[in-house]
Design an enzyme around this catalytic site. Structure first.
Site, PDB file in Angstrom:
ATOM      1  N   SER A  69     -33.020 -11.673   8.403  1.00  0.00           N
ATOM      2  CA  SER A  69     -32.456 -10.422   8.668  1.00  0.00           C
ATOM      3  C   SER A  69     -31.748 -10.472  10.267  1.00  0.00           C
ATOM      4  CB  SER A  69     -33.511  -9.348   8.727  1.00  0.00           C
ATOM      5  OG  SER A  69     -33.292  -8.139   8.926  1.00  0.00           O
ATOM      6  N   LYS A  72     -29.467  -7.018   6.945  1.00  0.00           N
ATOM      7  CA  LYS A  72     -29.840  -6.325   8.250  1.00  0.00           C
ATOM      8  C   LYS A  72     -30.854  -5.192   8.346  1.00  0.00           C
ATOM      9  CE  LYS A  72     -28.044  -5.229  12.557  1.00  0.00           C
ATOM     10  NZ  LYS A  72     -29.492  -5.490  13.561  1.00  0.00           N
ATOM     11  N   GLY A  86     -30.768  -3.938  19.232  1.00  0.00           N
ATOM     12  CA  GLY A  86     -31.316  -2.492  19.052  1.00  0.00           C
ATOM     13  C   GLY A  86     -31.065  -1.961  17.977  1.00  0.00           C
ATOM     14  N   LEU A  87     -31.187  -2.968  16.597  1.00  0.00           N
ATOM     15  CA  LEU A  87     -31.388  -2.453  15.461  1.00  0.00           C
ATOM     16  C   LEU A  87     -29.932  -1.613  14.956  1.00  0.00           C
ATOM     17  CD1 LEU A  87     -35.178  -1.275  14.695  1.00  0.00           C
ATOM     18  CD2 LEU A  87     -33.785  -3.052  13.488  1.00  0.00           C
ATOM     19  N   ASN A 114     -40.113  -4.306   8.677  1.00  0.00           N
ATOM     20  CA  ASN A 114     -39.995  -4.988  10.445  1.00  0.00           C
ATOM     21  C   ASN A 114     -40.959  -3.968  11.156  1.00  0.00           C
ATOM     22  OD1 ASN A 114     -39.420  -5.444  12.841  1.00  0.00           O
ATOM     23  ND2 ASN A 114     -37.276  -4.563  12.788  1.00  0.00           N
ATOM     24  N   CYS A 170     -40.999  -2.448  15.587  1.00  0.00           N
ATOM     25  CA  CYS A 170     -40.672  -1.094  16.242  1.00  0.00           C
ATOM     26  C   CYS A 170     -41.672  -0.243  17.051  1.00  0.00           C
ATOM     27  CB  CYS A 170     -40.021  -0.273  14.938  1.00  0.00           C
ATOM     28  SG  CYS A 170     -38.944  -1.267  14.050  1.00  0.00           S
ATOM     29  N   GLY A 206     -38.297 -18.879  12.257  1.00  0.00           N
ATOM     30  CA  GLY A 206     -37.970 -18.917  13.777  1.00  0.00           C
ATOM     31  C   GLY A 206     -37.639 -20.501  13.976  1.00  0.00           C
ATOM     32  N   GLY A 207     -36.341 -20.423  14.213  1.00  0.00           N
ATOM     33  CA  GLY A 207     -35.866 -21.807  14.916  1.00  0.00           C
ATOM     34  C   GLY A 207     -35.428 -22.741  13.936  1.00  0.00           C
TER      35      GLY A 207
END
Lengths: 249, 305
Positions: free
Chosen positions: B21, B45, B72-73, B128, B131, B244-245
């Site tokens: 995302s 997204k 910032g979403l 998510n 937030c 992650g990565g």
């Protein structure tokens, strides 16, 4: 957009910090002057977005100003170096909308895309005036190249060491018949040109720190009259009426 | 050739590779480059109830082995996504979609997820929880096990789709948060979100990013993400999407050996838009090298023997 390998053919130093690079490769994704490429450099995570100065079917010309480690590495690459390039990014200028008296206004390294634009406008029978601004005479470049296109050329330098003392806006005020601008340069210059009362309309090329360069990450979004736009995908060219300055600066 | 299919809480993916995302939009830009149907899934997204404009510029900074972002979403809001993006997704991708959903209150999370009940192509909800909770002084839901559990329960109450909670790494003990989500009924977990970081511009002596801080992603975070997937795998029974990565098929295999059932690829897409395609093409060779006939045999493999 196309991802492909380009080969650096030659590099020529133009000023203390500005270089001309010619790369050979597949340019078929490039459709308009004012588009840009995004170049992968060894050891750098993010690509470097660079405006296209000019192109042919097999070659790409870039003008690069050294502003940090990445651009320094780019101009130090030796001929024969292969570079991974995303080409044909962004919307580009639309010279068909420029009317009978267009002026191309560039500041510093922002003059780069105006060269390919001016050449294509000349080829299409248009007669753009070109107004270029630099800090001083020693920072000026590409004057002969622009002159050889047969364009009326106006120069401004901040210290008056070449051409009009002042800014590119001072040149444009002297050609009041020019009522349409195609513009690229630093943000304060774009804003000053945008405010010239003689202009009925115009196209302004923006720059931004980018993540991807092709519209996926929203890293370069800026507010416009019509909502947020991605400088990389919906721009870099924005039209005069859609630009919202108060939140850009 | 090895079987690449994996199962996430009952949802079958043809392979474990999922664009993460925030790096893939709603698929439009990448669909210009390759047929998205090669993907196991993709995570859209992060989408909130109302449209969000996001943060001021600059939002991006580079760092060794990665990047910081403070987007910032920015998103058009759940209703616009359902009206405009979902029909387009159906044209470019026919597989199961992961809907990443954000929220700033329990009610908003529940409302956003409930709106996806009738969107058949959304197979998994990825919630998510990085937030801020507007009802708790802006404290991040994902940093508190009780708040994370509350979000899990609020979402589970309104949906029959599998719910995967996406965990932030910016906590003392991610396994504790993971257990709280599992106990609250989560069907799976996705970890990690970005690590909070910053850069300062030596010319201006000010933070590079207008928001001051941003989320670190890219190869730099891979060992941290791998370690956290390892820790969480030891703590829970529900499936984990490792994120992650990840930049290569080998990285994906490491993630699975640490405990991931599937793998998200994030920042790699931004610098190489063909990254997921390349990784998927290399997976069979990696399976062969590791001697597995079915890629799912890798999951948690490093914990045994």
């Amino acid at each position: 957009m196309k991802q492909s390998l380009f080969t650096l053919e030659h590099t020529r130093q133009l000023t203390d910090d500005t270089y001309e690079l010619v790369l050979s490769g597949d340019t078929s994704a490039i459709t308009a002057p004012g588009q840009f490429v995004n170049i992968q450099l060894p050891g750098r995570f993010l690509r470097r977005p660079i405006s296209i100065c000019n192109w042919t079917d097999q070659a790409l010309m870039l003008l690069v100003k050294v502003v940090g480690d990445g651009t320094r590495e780019l101009v130090r690459c030796v001929p024969g170096t292969e570079l991974d390039v995303l080409s044909g990014l962004g919307n580009g200028f639309d010279p068909a909308r420029a009317g009978a008296h267009p002026v191309l206004a560039g500041g510093g390294i922002g003059i780069a895309p105006l060269y390919g634009l001016a050449q294509r406008m000349r080829d299409a029978g248009q007669a753009p005036t070109v107004a270029l601004g630099f800090r001083s005479a020693k920072d000026a470049f590409y004057l002969e190249e622009f002159a050889s296109l047969g364009c009326r050329l106006l120069i401004a330098t901040e210290d008056g060491s070449l051409g009009t003392r002042g800014f590119v806006t001072d040149c444009i005020r002297n050609v009041p018949e020019c009522d349409y601008v195609l513009c690229c340069g630093p943000l304060p210059m774009l804003k000053a040109v945008h405010s010239l009362p003689q202009l009925t309309d115009g196209q302004f090329s923006f720059e931004a720190r980018m993540g991807c360069g092709f519209g996926a990450c929203m890293g370069c979004s800026i507010p416009t009259r019509d909502g947020y736009k991605r400088v990389c995908k919906d721009g870099p060219i924005l039209y005069k009426e859609e630009i919202v300055w108060r939140t850009c600066l | 050739m090895a079987n690449l299919s994996v199962n996430l809480a009952g949802v079958e993916l043809k392979n474990p590779i999922i664009p993460a995302s925030g790096t893939f939009g709603y698929g439009r830009e990448y669909a210009e480059l390759y047929d998205l149907n090669i993907l196991g899934s993709f995570s859209w997204k992060g989408t909130t109830g109302a449209a969000r404009l996001g943060n001021p510029q600059p939002r991006i900074a580079e760092t060794a082995g990665g990047m910081l972002n403070a987007v910032g979403l920015q998103n058009p809001g759940i209703d616009a996504v359902i009206a405009r993006e979902v029909p387009h997704i159906a044209e470019i991708f026919q597989g199961p979609v992961i809907a990443n959903v954000g929220g700033f209150s329990l009610d908003e999370y529940a409302e956003n997820c409930a709106k996806l009940n009738d969107v058949d192509q959304v197979a998994i909800l990825e919630v998510n929880i990085s937030c801020p909770n507007v009802h708790a002084g802006g404290k991040n839901f994902g940093c508190d096990p009780h708040a994370a559990a509350e979000v899990t329960r609020a979402v589970k109450a309104v949906t029959n789709k599998p719910v995967f909670m996406k965990l932030t790494p910016n906590v003392t003990d991610i396994a504790e948060i993971a257990r709280a989500c599992e106990d609250a009924g989560a069907d799976g977990l996705c970890l990690i979100n970005t690590l909070l970081g910053m850069r300062i511009d030596l010319n201006t002596k000010r933070p590079v990013i207008a928001n001051r801080t941003g989320g670190l992603s890219g190869p730099a975070v891979f060992p941290v993400a791998l370690r956290m997937v390892w820790d969480v795998y030891e703590a829970v029974k529900i499936p984990i999407i490792g994120c992650g990565g990840v930049s290569s098929a080998e990285d994906a295999a490491e993630m699975m050996l640490a405990g991931a059932a599937a793998v998200e690829v994030g920042a790699a897409n931004l610098v190489d838009p063909m990254a997921c395609k390349t990784i998927i093409e290399h997976l069979p060779a990696v399976c062969q090298r590791l001697g597995v006939d079915h890629i799912s045999e890798l999951t948690g493999g490093a914990h045994h023997g």
